[in-house]
Scaffold this motif. Structure first.
Motif, PDB file in Angstrom:
ATOM      1  N   MET A 114       0.819  -1.217   0.000  1.00 14.14           N
ATOM      2  CA  MET A 114       0.000   0.000   0.000  1.00 14.14           C
ATOM      3  C   MET A 114       0.856   1.272   0.000  1.00 14.14           C
ATOM      4  O   MET A 114       0.330   2.362  -0.114  1.00 14.14           O
ATOM      5  N   LEU A 118       2.819   0.751  -4.493  1.00 20.11           N
ATOM      6  CA  LEU A 118       1.468   0.816  -5.045  1.00 20.11           C
ATOM      7  C   LEU A 118       1.459   1.556  -6.376  1.00 20.11           C
ATOM      8  O   LEU A 118       1.914   2.693  -6.472  1.00 20.11           O
ATOM      9  N   VAL A 124      -8.051  -0.434  -5.811  1.00 19.97           N
ATOM     10  CA  VAL A 124      -7.815  -0.792  -4.421  1.00 19.97           C
ATOM     11  C   VAL A 124      -9.118  -0.754  -3.625  1.00 19.97           C
ATOM     12  O   VAL A 124      -9.848   0.235  -3.676  1.00 19.97           O
ATOM     13  N   HIS A 126      -9.510  -1.094   0.164  1.00 17.59           N
ATOM     14  CA  HIS A 126      -8.688  -1.203   1.362  1.00 17.59           C
ATOM     15  C   HIS A 126      -9.474  -0.828   2.607  1.00 17.59           C
ATOM     16  O   HIS A 126     -10.183   0.164   2.620  1.00 17.59           O
TER      17      HIS A 126
END
Length: 168
Positions: A114, A118, A124, A126
């Protein structure tokens, strides 16, 4: 074997093989209730004014709304049993034929995945309170998205639900 067993299946509709909701931890709810109860007890002991009571009601209600909103995210995998299927992450969907490979991202590697590693074009989903993730690398020349990075409490289960001949 019966005659029914020999017939091809009538319904080849995709069936769910993995499903999870990315809910907030239970202890968040317990902390919210405990803090609200402590604030109410303190307000009662101090003889708080009406606006203090309003805050004691409004702030926990807003926090509960936030917890519920954040907890709506779902991760689902549907398979048709013939090698095809779809991965759903929130409102996004990814057909199996666009998946190149998958891998589990353990909690120890999450910060790196992350952080600086990334890709800005990655998709994503998350949740900071979920320690593990799965990376799904794409093989679609028409899609600029290189991979999906998805929070999951069951990374092995999610990876197993995706096409098994493409694991990293």
């Amino acid at each position: 074997m019966t005659e029914e067993d020999l017939r091809p299946p009538r319904d080849r509709a995709p069936r769910p093989v993995h499903s999870e909701s990315l809910r907030v931890p239970v202890w968040w709810w317990i902390a919210l209730v405990a803090i609200t109860a402590a604030a109410a007890a303190l307000a009662a002991a101090l003889g708080a004014r009406w606006w203090m009571w309003l805050l004691i009601v409004v702030i926990p209600a807003l926090m509960a709304w936030l917890f519920i909103t954040v907890s709506r995210e779902k991760i689902e995998v549907e398979s048709d049993g013939q090698g095809g299927g779809t991965l759903y992450a929130g409102r996004a969907r990814l057909p199996f034929d666009a998946i190149s490979r998958t891998a589990v991202v353990p909690a120890t590697a999450k910060q790196a995945a992350m952080g600086r590693q990334l890709d800005p074009e990655a998709f994503v989903v998350h949740r900071g309170y979920i320690p593990t993730m799965v990376i799904v690398v794409l093989d679609d020349p028409l899609d600029p998205t290189p991979y999906w990075l998805i929070s999951t409490r069951d990374p092995e289960g999610l990876a197993a639900a995706l096409p098994d001949n493409h694991y990293c």
